[in-house]
Write an enzyme that holds these catalytic residues in place. Structure first.
Site, PDB file in Angstrom:
ATOM      1  N   MET A  98      34.371  79.572  40.764  1.00 29.27           N
ATOM      2  CA  MET A  98      35.829  79.754  40.733  1.00 29.27           C
ATOM      3  C   MET A  98      36.580  78.512  41.234  1.00 29.27           C
ATOM      4  SD  MET A  98      35.896  82.647  39.345  1.00 29.27           S
ATOM      5  CE  MET A  98      37.581  83.226  39.504  1.00 29.27           C
ATOM      6  N   HIS A 117      32.476  82.453  29.732  1.00 26.60           N
ATOM      7  CA  HIS A 117      33.821  82.991  29.909  1.00 26.60           C
ATOM      8  C   HIS A 117      33.869  84.391  29.284  1.00 26.60           C
ATOM      9  CE1 HIS A 117      38.125  82.867  30.512  1.00 26.60           C
ATOM     10  NE2 HIS A 117      38.255  83.379  29.305  1.00 26.60           N
ATOM     11  N   GLU A 150      37.701  68.795  29.825  1.00 27.17           N
ATOM     12  CA  GLU A 150      38.767  68.735  30.832  1.00 27.17           C
ATOM     13  C   GLU A 150      39.760  69.888  30.717  1.00 27.17           C
ATOM     14  OE1 GLU A 150      40.453  64.837  31.532  1.00 27.17           O
ATOM     15  OE2 GLU A 150      38.506  63.931  31.094  1.00 27.17           O
ATOM     16  N   GLY A 151      39.975  70.414  29.542  1.00 23.71           N
ATOM     17  CA  GLY A 151      40.861  71.569  29.389  1.00 23.71           C
ATOM     18  C   GLY A 151      40.114  72.837  29.799  1.00 23.71           C
ATOM     19  N   ASP A 153      38.480  76.219  29.869  1.00 23.64           N
ATOM     20  CA  ASP A 153      37.989  77.169  28.854  1.00 23.64           C
ATOM     21  C   ASP A 153      38.236  76.677  27.421  1.00 23.64           C
ATOM     22  OD1 ASP A 153      37.267  78.880  30.972  1.00 23.64           O
ATOM     23  OD2 ASP A 153      39.228  79.841  30.973  1.00 23.64           O
ATOM     24  N   GLU A 182      26.931  89.312  28.441  1.00 23.21           N
ATOM     25  CA  GLU A 182      26.818  87.974  29.035  1.00 23.21           C
ATOM     26  C   GLU A 182      25.381  87.709  29.473  1.00 23.21           C
ATOM     27  OE1 GLU A 182      29.633  86.960  32.115  1.00 23.21           O
ATOM     28  OE2 GLU A 182      31.226  88.071  31.158  1.00 23.21           O
TER      29      GLU A 182
END
Ligand code: GRF
Length: 200
Positions: A98, A117, A150-151, A153, A182
């Protein structure tokens, strides 16, 4: 060392909490054909539940709390990065980590850092993905494994798994269904990714 061990890519898993994906990654990595082995688990939260789980599975764990670094996010990341390098890690898997990463760490592991995600990206980047999918009355939800860029998700998608949304779903019930998906998806995608690296 066996030839299987020699072709097994050393992976670090970064966590902040429960570590259920981390546990699935460790378990799959300990099977012969997985293509990877979880060599290290790093948590930025000292008492993250996942650390005890990893230790019980025989995996080295480290706690590198971010708080002593104050607002210097990159200094914390440099400490994490040094631990990864010292352990000989080649691939990093974020699993409920996180922290928003600085460009420095993203570039240091460009093309070798994965994240999972809990949505069908590009839908619902960020938090509260399940409530947002329910509010939008979507017919299905799911999870995505992607490369970290860098962005937040936003990186190239490596794999997705879909689950149905039921008429009486709550965010918690949907979250549990997605989590089960997941735990299947992440080990499979990470394994394929590491086998690709090993083939060069
Ligand atoms: C998962 O839902 C994952 O998709 C998201 O954080 C959650 C981590 O859960 N990035 P866990 O700690 O693996 O149980």
């Amino acid at each position: 060392m066996s030839s299987q061990a020699a072709s097994s890519v050393p992976v670090a898993v970064l966590i902040s909490g429960t570590g259920s994906n981390m546990a699935a990654l460790i378990d799959a990595g300990q099977t012969a054909a997985s293509g990877y082995d979880v060599a290290l688990v790093v948590s930025n939260v000292e008492d993250a539940g996942g650390r005890a789980i990893a230790a019980a599975k025989g995996v080295q764990t480290l706690s590198i709390p971010h708080k002593p670094f104050g607002k210097d996010r990159e200094a914390h990341e440099r400490a994490v990065d040094a631990a990864l390098r010292a352990a000989g890690v080649e691939v990093v898997a974020l699993a409920g980590y996180m922290r928003i990463l600085t460009p420095w760490l993203v570039r240091a592991w460009e093309g070798r850092m994965l994240n999972i995600h809990p949505s069908l990206l590009p839908l619902y980047p960020g938090l509260d993905t399940h409530a947002r999918a329910l509010a939008a009355r979507d017919a299905e939800a799911g999870c995505t494994v992607h490369l970290v860029t860098e962005g937040v998700d936003e990186g190239p998608i490596l794999g997705q798994a879909r689950v149905p949304i039921l008429s009486d779903d709550t965010p918690a019930a949907l979250a549990e269904r997605v989590k089960t998906a997941e735990h299947r998806l992440y080990p499979q995608v990470l394994g394929d990714f590491c086998k690709g690296l090993a083939r060069g």
